[in-house]
Design a protein around this motif. Structure first.
Motif, short mmCIF file in Angstrom:
data_model
loop_
_atom_site.label_atom_id
_atom_site.label_comp_id
_atom_site.label_asym_id
_atom_site.label_seq_id
_atom_site.Cartn_x
_atom_site.Cartn_y
_atom_site.Cartn_z
N ASN A 270 -52.76 -37.80 -105.55
CA ASN A 270 -53.69 -37.28 -106.55
C ASN A 270 -54.92 -38.18 -106.69
O ASN A 270 -55.81 -37.90 -107.48
CB ASN A 270 -53.00 -37.13 -107.91
CG ASN A 270 -52.49 -38.46 -108.46
OD1 ASN A 270 -52.27 -39.42 -107.71
ND2 ASN A 270 -52.29 -38.53 -109.76
N LYS A 271 -54.98 -39.27 -105.92
CA LYS A 271 -56.10 -40.20 -105.92
C LYS A 271 -56.75 -40.23 -104.55
O LYS A 271 -56.14 -39.89 -103.54
CB LYS A 271 -55.63 -41.61 -106.30
CG LYS A 271 -54.88 -41.70 -107.63
CD LYS A 271 -55.80 -41.36 -108.81
CE LYS A 271 -55.06 -41.51 -110.14
NZ LYS A 271 -55.93 -41.19 -111.30
N ASN A 272 -58.01 -40.69 -104.51
CA ASN A 272 -58.65 -40.85 -103.22
C ASN A 272 -58.37 -42.24 -102.65
O ASN A 272 -57.79 -43.10 -103.32
CB ASN A 272 -60.16 -40.57 -103.30
CG ASN A 272 -60.90 -41.54 -104.21
OD1 ASN A 272 -60.69 -42.75 -104.16
ND2 ASN A 272 -61.79 -41.01 -105.06
N LEU A 273 -58.77 -42.46 -101.42
CA LEU A 273 -58.43 -43.69 -100.73
C LEU A 273 -59.03 -44.92 -101.39
O LEU A 273 -58.40 -45.98 -101.45
CB LEU A 273 -58.85 -43.61 -99.27
CG LEU A 273 -58.39 -44.76 -98.36
CD1 LEU A 273 -56.88 -44.92 -98.41
CD2 LEU A 273 -58.86 -44.54 -96.94
N ASP A 274 -60.26 -44.80 -101.92
CA ASP A 274 -60.88 -45.94 -102.59
C ASP A 274 -60.05 -46.39 -103.79
O ASP A 274 -59.89 -47.58 -104.05
CB ASP A 274 -62.30 -45.61 -103.02
CG ASP A 274 -63.27 -45.57 -101.86
OD1 ASP A 274 -62.97 -46.21 -100.83
OD2 ASP A 274 -64.31 -44.90 -101.97
N GLU A 275 -59.51 -45.42 -104.54
CA GLU A 275 -58.66 -45.76 -105.69
C GLU A 275 -57.34 -46.36 -105.23
O GLU A 275 -56.83 -47.31 -105.83
CB GLU A 275 -58.42 -44.51 -106.53
CG GLU A 275 -59.68 -43.98 -107.22
CD GLU A 275 -59.44 -42.65 -107.90
OE1 GLU A 275 -59.47 -42.61 -109.14
OE2 GLU A 275 -59.23 -41.65 -107.19
N LEU A 276 -56.77 -45.80 -104.15
CA LEU A 276 -55.49 -46.31 -103.66
C LEU A 276 -55.62 -47.73 -103.11
O LEU A 276 -54.70 -48.53 -103.21
CB LEU A 276 -54.94 -45.38 -102.58
CG LEU A 276 -54.49 -44.00 -103.09
CD1 LEU A 276 -54.15 -43.09 -101.93
CD2 LEU A 276 -53.31 -44.14 -104.03
N LYS A 277 -56.77 -48.05 -102.54
CA LYS A 277 -56.99 -49.41 -102.03
C LYS A 277 -56.89 -50.45 -103.14
O LYS A 277 -56.53 -51.60 -102.89
CB LYS A 277 -58.37 -49.51 -101.38
CG LYS A 277 -58.47 -48.91 -99.99
CD LYS A 277 -59.88 -49.10 -99.45
CE LYS A 277 -60.02 -48.56 -98.05
NZ LYS A 277 -61.39 -48.72 -97.53
N LYS A 278 -57.20 -50.05 -104.36
CA LYS A 278 -57.15 -50.96 -105.49
C LYS A 278 -55.76 -51.03 -106.12
O LYS A 278 -55.56 -51.77 -107.09
CB LYS A 278 -58.18 -50.53 -106.54
CG LYS A 278 -59.61 -50.49 -106.03
CD LYS A 278 -60.55 -49.89 -107.06
CE LYS A 278 -61.96 -49.74 -106.51
NZ LYS A 278 -62.87 -49.08 -107.48
N THR A 279 -54.84 -50.25 -105.58
CA THR A 279 -53.48 -50.19 -106.14
C THR A 279 -52.54 -51.08 -105.33
O THR A 279 -52.25 -50.78 -104.17
CB THR A 279 -52.95 -48.74 -106.13
OG1 THR A 279 -53.90 -47.89 -106.78
CG2 THR A 279 -51.62 -48.65 -106.84
N PRO A 280 -52.06 -52.20 -105.89
CA PRO A 280 -51.17 -53.09 -105.15
C PRO A 280 -49.94 -52.35 -104.63
O PRO A 280 -49.34 -51.55 -105.35
CB PRO A 280 -50.78 -54.14 -106.19
CG PRO A 280 -51.90 -54.13 -107.18
CD PRO A 280 -52.35 -52.70 -107.24
#
Length: 239
Positions: free
Chosen positions: A199-209
């Protein structure tokens, strides 16, 4: 006309016998998957809730379809961290187990839509990079249902190479002939069908440990693209 039909039938019979002889004498390639998918994909990540679902619970499948597809190994693992959701679906067939078109027949374009999802966007064979990790070109789509949407990347690997989704229609004998045209008699490669949705884009997922560990598991199953040293880096795409 009758003579032409007899000649055509003889050619088909001869071709079938030739293929049978080829498959009898030439062994299939060795598989590259040597441990269960469940051990490759992380089942523990700090701060994440992780659970495995039955393949029949995925939008691609059903109990009947899962049985029909006859996987050699399969995994549907979902990851949840606060409001971040990631779903990872992997199906695997050993060399020669399934036809290329049957194995790739349960894409989101068909099964998700049949299950009530609406396709909002669609792109074909696009680059996928995560930091310094470069995966094989992916099929991409945005699908929505009941007010929510999922960004979906998926791959169908045949012998380690992405299978083209330029074909139309359902798997049939004509599709098999097209596969022969593209692959020759090499129709017994191992296959993976991999779907990564969020439900998130890759830029948001990159910030997710922890998300990096999911991507690294896809590298381990063979999804990383081989790139020459001279190749220029590509900009990351959005999931």
């Amino acid at each position: 006309m009758k003579k032409l039909l007899l000649i055509s039938a003889a050619m088909i019979l001869f071709g079938g016998l030739a293929l049978r002889a080829y498959f009898t004498l030439v062994p299939p390639p060795e598989p590259t998957l040597h441990e269960p998918l469940a051990l490759i994909v992380p089942d523990e990540l700090e701060g994440w809730e992780i659970k495995d679902l039955d393949m029949a619970e995925s939008p691609e499948s059903s109990a009947r379809i899962s049985e029909f597809l006859n996987f050699d190994d399969a995994l549907f693992r979902v990851f949840q961290k606060n409001d971040v959701f990631v779903g990872l679906y992997i199906a695997y067939w050993t060399p020669g187990k399934a036809s290329y078109r049957w194995a790739g027949a349960h894409t989101p374009d068909t099964c998700w839509v049949v299950n009530g999802w609406t396709r909002e966007e669609r792109e074909y064979s696009i680059p996928f990079t995560y930091n310094k990790i470069r995966l094989e070109p992916a099929e991409f789509g945005v699908y929505s249902k009941d007010g929510s949407s999922q960004n979906v990347y998926f791959w169908h690997l045949v012998g380690g190479e992405p299978f083209s989704y330029d074909q139309t229609g359902t798997p049939n004998i004509l599709g098999a002939l097209l596969d022969v045209k593209e692959y020759g008699l090499n129709l017994r490669e191992e296959q993976f069908f991999i779907r990564l949705s969020s439900n998130k884009n890759l830029d948001e997922l990159k910030k997710t440990p922890g998300f990096k560990a999911i991507i690294e598991s896809l590298v381990e199953v063979g999804l990383e693209e081989e790139v020459s040293a001279a190749a220029a880096p590509l900009a990351s795409t959005q999931l």
